[in-house]
Motif scaffolding. Structure first.
Motif, short mmCIF file in Angstrom:
data_model
loop_
_atom_site.label_atom_id
_atom_site.label_comp_id
_atom_site.label_asym_id
_atom_site.label_seq_id
_atom_site.Cartn_x
_atom_site.Cartn_y
_atom_site.Cartn_z
N ALA A 56 46.87 49.55 34.74
CA ALA A 56 47.55 48.33 34.30
C ALA A 56 47.43 47.24 35.37
O ALA A 56 47.16 46.07 35.05
CB ALA A 56 49.01 48.62 33.99
N ASP A 57 47.62 47.60 36.63
CA ASP A 57 47.49 46.62 37.73
C ASP A 57 46.07 46.07 37.78
O ASP A 57 45.87 44.86 37.96
CB ASP A 57 47.86 47.26 39.07
CG ASP A 57 49.35 47.54 39.21
OD1 ASP A 57 50.14 46.99 38.42
OD2 ASP A 57 49.72 48.32 40.11
N HIS A 58 45.10 46.95 37.64
CA HIS A 58 43.69 46.53 37.67
C HIS A 58 43.39 45.57 36.51
O HIS A 58 42.78 44.52 36.71
CB HIS A 58 42.78 47.75 37.61
CG HIS A 58 41.33 47.43 37.58
ND1 HIS A 58 40.66 46.95 38.68
CD2 HIS A 58 40.42 47.49 36.57
CE1 HIS A 58 39.39 46.73 38.36
NE2 HIS A 58 39.22 47.05 37.08
N LEU A 59 43.84 45.96 35.30
CA LEU A 59 43.61 45.10 34.13
C LEU A 59 44.32 43.76 34.27
O LEU A 59 43.77 42.71 33.92
CB LEU A 59 44.06 45.80 32.85
CG LEU A 59 43.21 46.99 32.40
CD1 LEU A 59 43.86 47.69 31.21
CD2 LEU A 59 41.80 46.54 32.04
N GLU A 117 42.31 41.63 36.62
CA GLU A 117 41.11 41.13 35.94
C GLU A 117 41.45 40.02 34.96
O GLU A 117 40.77 38.99 34.92
CB GLU A 117 40.41 42.27 35.19
CG GLU A 117 39.57 43.17 36.06
CD GLU A 117 38.78 44.19 35.26
OE1 GLU A 117 38.58 43.99 34.04
OE2 GLU A 117 38.36 45.19 35.86
N LEU A 118 42.50 40.24 34.16
CA LEU A 118 42.88 39.22 33.17
C LEU A 118 43.35 37.94 33.85
O LEU A 118 43.02 36.83 33.38
CB LEU A 118 43.98 39.76 32.26
CG LEU A 118 43.51 40.78 31.21
CD1 LEU A 118 44.71 41.34 30.46
CD2 LEU A 118 42.54 40.14 30.23
N GLU A 119 44.10 38.06 34.93
CA GLU A 119 44.54 36.87 35.65
C GLU A 119 43.33 36.08 36.16
O GLU A 119 43.30 34.85 36.08
CB GLU A 119 45.47 37.24 36.80
CG GLU A 119 46.85 37.66 36.37
CD GLU A 119 47.70 38.21 37.50
OE1 GLU A 119 47.14 38.56 38.58
OE2 GLU A 119 48.92 38.32 37.32
N GLY A 120 42.33 36.81 36.68
CA GLY A 120 41.11 36.15 37.16
C GLY A 120 40.36 35.46 36.02
O GLY A 120 39.90 34.33 36.16
N GLU A 121 40.26 36.15 34.86
CA GLU A 121 39.58 35.55 33.72
C GLU A 121 40.33 34.34 33.19
O GLU A 121 39.72 33.33 32.83
CB GLU A 121 39.42 36.59 32.60
CG GLU A 121 38.38 37.65 32.91
CD GLU A 121 38.24 38.68 31.79
OE1 GLU A 121 38.60 38.38 30.64
OE2 GLU A 121 37.76 39.78 32.09
N ILE A 122 41.67 34.42 33.20
CA ILE A 122 42.48 33.28 32.75
C ILE A 122 42.29 32.09 33.70
O ILE A 122 42.12 30.95 33.25
CB ILE A 122 43.97 33.68 32.65
CG1 ILE A 122 44.17 34.62 31.46
CG2 ILE A 122 44.87 32.46 32.53
CD1 ILE A 122 45.53 35.29 31.40
N ARG A 123 42.28 32.38 35.01
CA ARG A 123 42.06 31.29 35.99
C ARG A 123 40.67 30.67 35.79
O ARG A 123 40.52 29.46 35.79
CB ARG A 123 42.20 31.82 37.41
CG ARG A 123 43.61 31.81 37.94
CD ARG A 123 43.65 32.03 39.45
NE ARG A 123 43.02 33.27 39.87
CZ ARG A 123 43.62 34.46 39.87
NH1 ARG A 123 44.86 34.57 39.45
NH2 ARG A 123 42.98 35.53 40.26
N ASP A 124 39.66 31.52 35.62
CA ASP A 124 38.30 31.02 35.41
C ASP A 124 38.22 30.17 34.15
O ASP A 124 37.61 29.09 34.14
CB ASP A 124 37.30 32.18 35.32
CG ASP A 124 37.12 32.90 36.65
OD1 ASP A 124 37.59 32.38 37.69
OD2 ASP A 124 36.53 34.01 36.64
#
Length: 119
Positions: A75-78, A81-88
């Motif tokens: 869950a932490d890893h996902l 990743e999702l936070e990074g994709e949202i920022r991008d």
């Protein structure tokens, strides 16, 4: 002769009674010994079942803890990743909106310049 025969029969009956009493006592001893043995075996089996159940419970608890840790890590890893994709995606949208706004601003400026030239 009849009295002798009666005495012999009485002695035989007494011998049979004593023999029966001895057999009853031996049977009771055997039953008591078997009952004690079976009771001990039942208690040992109960103890083994309890011990095995405790071991299984401990193993399952360990497995559950491992799974919880794995789920938390995943869950932490996902989330990362999702936070990074949202920022991008937000950065891409911001850049696209900024470029579009600049393009619109340039078009408006050209339109105003064109109107001024006509006036």
């Amino acid at each position: 002769f009849v009295n002798e025969r009666l005495i012999e029969m009485q002695l035989s009956i007494e011998a049979l009674n004593q023999s029966q009493s001895l057999a009853d006592a031996q049977l009771q001893y055997f039953v008591d010994a078997k009952t004690a043995q079976l009771s001990l075996e039942v208690n040992n089996t109960r103890a083994l079942i309890h011990s095995t159940a405790s071991e299984i419970r401990d193993e399952l608890a360990g497995e559950v803890r491992s799974l919880q840790a794995y789920i938390n890590d995943t869950a932490d890893h996902l989330k990362t990743e999702l936070e990074g994709e949202i920022r991008d995606t937000a950065d891409d949208l911001h850049a696209a909106i900024t470029a579009h706004n600049e393009s619109l601003s340039a078009q408006i400026s050209q339109g105003i310049a064109g109107l001024r030239a006509e006036i």
